[in-house]
Design an enzyme around this catalytic site. Structure first.
Site, PDB file in Angstrom:
ATOM      1  N   GLU A 150       0.831  -1.195   0.000  1.00 40.08           N
ATOM      2  CA  GLU A 150       0.000   0.000   0.000  1.00 40.08           C
ATOM      3  C   GLU A 150       0.863   1.241   0.000  1.00 40.08           C
ATOM      4  O   GLU A 150       2.059   1.180   0.316  1.00 40.08           O
ATOM      5  CB  GLU A 150      -0.958   0.001   1.202  1.00 40.08           C
ATOM      6  CG  GLU A 150      -0.272   0.195   2.530  1.00 40.08           C
ATOM      7  CD  GLU A 150      -1.219   0.154   3.715  1.00 40.08           C
ATOM      8  OE1 GLU A 150      -2.356  -0.330   3.593  1.00 40.08           O
ATOM      9  OE2 GLU A 150      -0.804   0.613   4.787  1.00 40.08           O
ATOM     10  N   ARG A 197      -8.671  -7.520  20.449  1.00 40.94           N
ATOM     11  CA  ARG A 197      -8.196  -8.049  21.731  1.00 40.94           C
ATOM     12  C   ARG A 197      -7.751  -6.883  22.600  1.00 40.94           C
ATOM     13  O   ARG A 197      -7.742  -5.741  22.159  1.00 40.94           O
ATOM     14  CB  ARG A 197      -7.008  -8.963  21.486  1.00 40.94           C
ATOM     15  CG  ARG A 197      -5.954  -8.228  20.658  1.00 40.94           C
ATOM     16  CD  ARG A 197      -4.637  -8.942  20.562  1.00 40.94           C
ATOM     17  NE  ARG A 197      -3.826  -8.392  19.505  1.00 40.94           N
ATOM     18  CZ  ARG A 197      -3.009  -7.358  19.604  1.00 40.94           C
ATOM     19  NH1 ARG A 197      -2.908  -6.702  20.746  1.00 40.94           N
ATOM     20  NH2 ARG A 197      -2.308  -6.926  18.576  1.00 40.94           N
TER      21      ARG A 197
END
Lengths: 163, 490
Positions: free
Chosen positions: B199, B291
């Protein structure tokens, strides 16, 4: 009579000039007035006019210490001569941590320059390139791809280029 | 609320989860490999089960053994911590199938956010900005051609990965093919999936992430942002909240984007949406971590909330008990990660035995650690040993506090980055809040240990020599007459 210490690869000598009225200790021949007292959980060391908080731990022939807000680890006595020997020769590349060989970039008789990649290893989930410490010729590669090794193991040995 | 939980982790995070569970009266079960039998997390738990595996890390990755341990001890839920199985959708599904509560998101959400490509498409579909990119579909050559078309610099990373493994920045076409090959081989090694992804790389980017909390109904709150721009080898080492120098309207935009993403996924659990922020104020979605984060304590300090408690409550089925307006940000918190490594040798991991450990304490100082004196630090586990966190009235005060706390921190026997971290906090660019993810590289010279003057160097050598019996004996053996005149000889 003196103590040999190794700070960042350089051998240094501490000896005793006088015990009374206060300690007078020398570092590479330069004398310092030194005193020590026990602090709350550290040693308070005075060298000349300066005072330092010191935490220390001994491990074999190494002294680990934190002094003046910085951490050091020094070898003493036998270790000094061993390190000096290895440094002078520089023929051997040892593992300074355990790991596994990911790739071998050199073979016997390869001519290498300081900084050339010899091996790629993996340790603690990171790939690290092991480079030649100096110019020379690869004498032997002691490990193979995917081979695990321990800290201190010999990985590659070098010899001098023939004239 | 659950009555007893098993913590499928080790080290500082296992200890940290147990502290909250114990405060809430929830029973705790530790698991450990034989190598960890004397580790602090085992001692702290109400009970402990040994897991068997040849390689220590494999024990903590063994879903069947973990679930069996939970069932054998009567634990009702499993908290995965971070790392290990925390973002493994298959594990979460197995835990649920075994009739236990997975203290984390729904398995499908873990799977969605765990795939860089799918999560990015999901973000894009819900109006969250993403950077121009390409994924490898066919052979490497086609990928290289497509990546070149996006333009340089490019960031190449594993499609399945995270945590900086297999990432690299490529600045020109000449090095692209070689770097793509390496990235692909690392991706294969770490994630058993060689596909890579490229990217647009933003120069001088800042890493800004938003803590979110969702209850699975679509209701999601943000707990403000954290700035984690100080990184080495693409891994964070200093984190703070709020971000240094972030315009209030930009903060609002970034936090809203994070809420939108998590809410669209009907996210349940505490989670983090990561963005990169360009100098021109544009920001792009990076990934969502489903998480508890390593750096969650800074958010806990500035919001006064206990994120593990929040995880336990939503996992037990509670709907959110707070409104966005109830979440207030107070003061400034900074965390640094203490790692077994050698900053002066390219942050190479270090091993050894903890010979001395002195933990700083005080108002607004928190130490989350999982180490003790005598413990061997081996290459078997991650190099992060502990986290030091402070909470001050403002950024300036917090920086002074963490600097002082590092001064009081002593860890001997294992090379670590604590001195280096101290130099980061002393650095004028850090103090000025002039941060970007290349900070460590840009300021490498200024972050190197300053040379010692002659007296300080002598003090180091003398302090070391005085630790040895040999020098003590020499002092005692200096003959009295000689000793008494010794100082006067010249």
């Amino acid at each position: 009579m003196s103590i040999e210490l190794n700070l960042d690869g350089t051998p240094r000598t501490v000896s005793v000039a006088a015990r009374k009225p206060g300690w007078r200790l020398t570092v590479d021949g330069t004398p310092y007035t030194v005193s020590e007292e026990q602090g709350e959980d550290c040693v308070l060391l005075t060298v000349g006019e300066r005072r330092y908080r010191v935490w220390r731990a001994l491990e074999g022939n190494r002294v680990h210490l934190k002094i003046g807000g910085r951490t050091f680890s020094l070898g003493y006595e036998e270790e000094v001569s061993a390190a000096a020997h290895a440094g002078a020769a520089g023929h051997e590349v040892h593992a300074d941590m355990p790991g596994v060989v990911v790739d071998v970039h050199c073979g016997p008789d390869a001519i290498v320059s300081a900084g050339d990649a010899l091996l790629v290893i993996e340790s603690m989930k990171m790939q690290i390139t092991i480079t030649a410490p100096r110019d020379g010729v690869v004498a032997m590669v002691h490990v193979a791809k995917n081979q695990p090794f321990e800290k201190g193991n010999l990985l590659v040995s070098l010899r001098d280029e023939e004239a | 609320m659950l009555k007893k939980i098993l913590i499928a982790n080790r080290g500082e995070i296992a200890c940290r989860i147990m502290r909250t569970a114990q405060r809430l009266g929830i029973g705790t079960v530790a698991v450990h490999h034989f190598a960890d039998r004397a580790a602090p997390h085992v001692a702290l738990a109400d009970e402990a089960r040994e897991l068997h595996a040849e390689v220590p890390t494999a024990a903590y990755l063994d879903a069947e053994q973990l679930i069996a341990a939970a069932q054998a001890t009567g634990a009702e839920g499993i908290h995965p911590g971070y790392g290990f199985l925390s973002e493994n959708a298959g594990f979460a599904a197995k835990v649920e199938a075994a009739g236990l509560v997975f203290i984390g998101p729904q398995p499908g959400v873990i799977e969605l956010m765990g795939d860089k490509i799918r999560s990015r498409e999901f973000a894009q579909a819900h109006g969250v900005p993403v950077a121009p990119s390409i994924e490898q579909e066919g052979d490497l050559a086609a990928f290289v051609a497509g990546a070149e078309a996006i333009g340089f610099p490019l960031l190449i990373k594993a499609a399945a990965g995270g945590g900086g493994k297999g990432m690299s920045i490529v600045r020109n076409a000449q090095e692209l093919a070689a770097r793509a090959t390496i990235a692909s081989s690392e991706a294969q090694r770490y994630f058993a999936d060689g596909r890579i992804y490229a990217e647009r790389y933003v120069e001088r980017p800042r890493h800004i992430e938003v803590q979110v909390l969702g209850d699975g109904t679509g209701t999601v709150l943000h707990l403000f942002e954290r700035e984690c721009s100080i990184q080495r080898r693409f891994q964070k080492i200093v984190e703070e909240s709020p971000a240094a120098r972030l315009a209030p309207e930009l903060r609002e935009k970034i936090c809203s984007a994070a809420v939108k993403l998590a809410s669209s996924a009907k996210y349940r659990n505490a989670g983090t949406v990561e963005f990169i922020l360009a100098p021109n104020g544009e920001f792009y979605f990076l990934e969502m971590n489903t998480r508890l984060q390593v750096e969650h304590p800074v958010t806990e300090y500035v919001t006064g909330l206990d994120l593990v408690e929040a995880q336990l409550r939503v996992a037990a089925g509670e709907t959110l008990w707070l409104e966005q307006a109830d979440v207030k940000l107070t003061g400034h918190a900074i965390e640094c990660r203490i790692c077994a490594e050698q900053p002066e040798h390219d942050f190479r991991p270090a091993t050894g035995t903890v010979r001395k450990l002195r933990i700083p304490t005080g108002e607004g100082v928190r130490f989350d650690g999982g180490i003790r004196e005598g413990q061997a630090i081996t290459a078997a586990f991650d190099s992060m040993l502990a986290k030091l966190v402070v909470h001050g009235a403002d950024r300036h005060a917090a920086t002074d506090m963490i600097r002082d706390a590092l001064e009081e921190f002593v860890l001997l026997g294992v090379d670590n980055n604590s001195d280096y971290l101290g130099r980061i906090f002393d650095h004028e660019a850090f103090r000025a809040g002039d941060l970007h993810t290349g900070f460590v590289v840009e300021h490498a010279a200024g972050l190197a240990p300053p040379p010692l003057d002659a007296t300080d160097e002598a003090a180091v050598l003398l302090a070391a020599a005085l630790a040895t019996e040999e020098l003590r004996r020499l002092i005692d053996e200096v003959p009295e007459p000689h000793a008494s005149i010794g100082g006067w000889r010249n």
